[in-house]
Design an enzyme around this catalytic site. Structure first.
Site, PDB file in Angstrom:
ATOM      1  N   CYS A  76       0.823  -1.215   0.000  1.00 29.64           N
ATOM      2  CA  CYS A  76       0.000   0.000   0.000  1.00 29.64           C
ATOM      3  C   CYS A  76       0.855   1.262   0.000  1.00 29.64           C
ATOM      4  O   CYS A  76       0.483   2.263  -0.625  1.00 29.64           O
ATOM      5  CB  CYS A  76      -0.942  -0.001   1.200  1.00 29.64           C
ATOM      6  SG  CYS A  76      -0.137  -0.248   2.800  1.00 29.64           S
TER       7      CYS A  76
ATOM      8  N   HIS B 199      -2.244   1.160   7.138  1.00 33.30           N
ATOM      9  CA  HIS B 199      -2.508   1.253   5.699  1.00 33.30           C
ATOM     10  C   HIS B 199      -2.131   2.638   5.200  1.00 33.30           C
ATOM     11  O   HIS B 199      -2.178   3.619   5.955  1.00 33.30           O
ATOM     12  CB  HIS B 199      -3.990   0.986   5.434  1.00 33.30           C
ATOM     13  CG  HIS B 199      -4.326   0.823   3.979  1.00 33.30           C
ATOM     14  ND1 HIS B 199      -3.736  -0.123   3.172  1.00 33.30           N
ATOM     15  CD2 HIS B 199      -5.200   1.493   3.175  1.00 33.30           C
ATOM     16  CE1 HIS B 199      -4.229  -0.042   1.955  1.00 33.30           C
ATOM     17  NE2 HIS B 199      -5.108   0.940   1.932  1.00 33.30           N
TER      18      HIS B 199
ATOM     19  N   ASP C 243      -8.712   4.332  -1.607  1.00 29.90           N
ATOM     20  CA  ASP C 243      -8.088   3.151  -1.005  1.00 29.90           C
ATOM     21  C   ASP C 243      -7.290   2.366  -2.034  1.00 29.90           C
ATOM     22  O   ASP C 243      -7.826   1.923  -3.050  1.00 29.90           O
ATOM     23  CB  ASP C 243      -9.167   2.259  -0.388  1.00 29.90           C
ATOM     24  CG  ASP C 243      -8.627   1.362   0.707  1.00 29.90           C
ATOM     25  OD1 ASP C 243      -7.592   0.711   0.473  1.00 29.90           O
ATOM     26  OD2 ASP C 243      -9.223   1.318   1.795  1.00 29.90           O
TER      27      ASP C 243
END
Length: 337
Positions: A122, A227, A245
């Protein structure tokens, strides 16, 4: 000569499927005269019948399905206090954000959106997305003759196997990003709740600076742990920000309350013993001086308190920030491969 042959009443096996011919007996006859004499009978040997079995149809081979883990998922359900970007409510929030001027950088990010190529990528994925949105030339080829950023081309101080298993920390992201762009990092409570909101309002009104969050998913009711993902828009009336996201296979992009987002920056990372935070990123050759967004300088910038994008001081061209080192490993470990 007359050939005398007849069919036998005996049939062949089912594989032969035709009656069997008896051998032919050939007799010699003369014309009907009184002096005719009988000739000896000659037994003729017929060619043996060869039984050919019909071809048996073979069922087509069944393709072997790829192995599937005993436990697997297709996405997660988004918590009810988060609004899916693609829902009717999410689209309404986005339209109003755009009309209010708080989604100026969205299209740059959306046009370069990158789903992380590994479950723990990520950080590199979010950074690649932002660098491409800023149109930074990586200075090296991606594939063929093309220069482009992708998460696998960005490496940190960690080995590839360690990166795939554990991702990168806040400091490692800062090091990696600083090798390619101008970056200001704000960790946890280093920035106040009001400052966090001002920064969101600032970056969403421009397309030359972006924000990447390093947050804790459980605070938002999501599964997993830490994240990274960029901010794409802000809705002033509801005080909700759009998070693009990077783990699109897990959650869609979503709007979340700014106060809850701020709370998600505070939990301590078990690996570093420090809270998470966020980053402001612009080009190295940008005229913007992101150092003016540092916490200690915000109070003197009255226009920032209103969240406006105007009057942020520019620095002289050529006066760019010095690249920082990772603090461990070689000084060049945070760079493109």
């Amino acid at each position: 000569m007359v050939s005398m042959c007849k069919l036998s009443s005996k049939t062949t096996s089912p594989l032969q499927g035709s009656p069997e011919l008896t051998p032919c007996k050939t007799q010699s006859t003369r014309s009907m005269s009184s002096s005719s004499a009988s000739l000896p009978t000659v037994e003729a040997t017929a060619s043996p019948t060869v039984a050919v079995a019909p071809s048996i149809p073979v069922a087509p081979s069944t393709p072997v399905a790829p192995s599937t883990p005993a436990l697997s998922y297709y996405r997660r359900e988004l918590p009810t206090d988060l609004v899916s970007f693609t829902s009717a409510a999410g689209r309404k929030l986005f339209k109003e954000s755009l009309n209010e001027g708080y989604a100026e950088g969205y299209f740059n990010l959306a046009g370069n959106f990158t789903v992380q190529s590994e479950p723990a990528y990520c950080g590199p994925s979010s950074l690649a997305m932002v660098l491409n949105a800023l149109e930074v030339d990586p200075g090296r080829t991606w594939k063929g003759v093309w220069r482009w950023y992708s998460d696998e081309l960005l490496e940190s101080c960690r080995t590839e196997s360690d990166l795939k298993a554990n991702g990168i920390t806040f400091d490692q992201f800062l090091c990696l990003a600083s090798s390619h762009a101008q970056v200001v990092a704000k960790r946890g409570a280093q920035a106040s709740r009001e400052e966090f909101l001002r920064d969101i309002m600032y970056v969403t009104q421009r397309d030359d600076v972006f924000m990447v969050l390093s947050f804790s998913r459980p605070v938002l009711g999501q599964t997993g742990d830490g994240h990274f993902s960029p901010i794409g828009a802000y809705h002033p009336e509801s005080r909700m920000a759009l998070v693009l996201d990077s783990a699109r296979y897990k959650y869609p992009s979503w709007f979340g309350d700014v106060d809850t987002l701020y709370d998600s920056l505070q939990p301590v990372d078990s690996e570093t013993g420090l809270p998470r935070g966020y980053f402001l990123i612009s080009r190295l050759d940008s005229r913007l001086d992101l150092n003016l967004l540092e916490s200690s300088l915000l109070a003197s910038n009255s226009s920032r308190s209103e969240g406006t994008a105007e009057n942020l001081a520019e620095r002289p061209s050529g006066a760019y920030p010095i690249k920082i080192s990772c603090g461990k490993g070689s000084s060049s470990c945070c760079s493109a491969k």
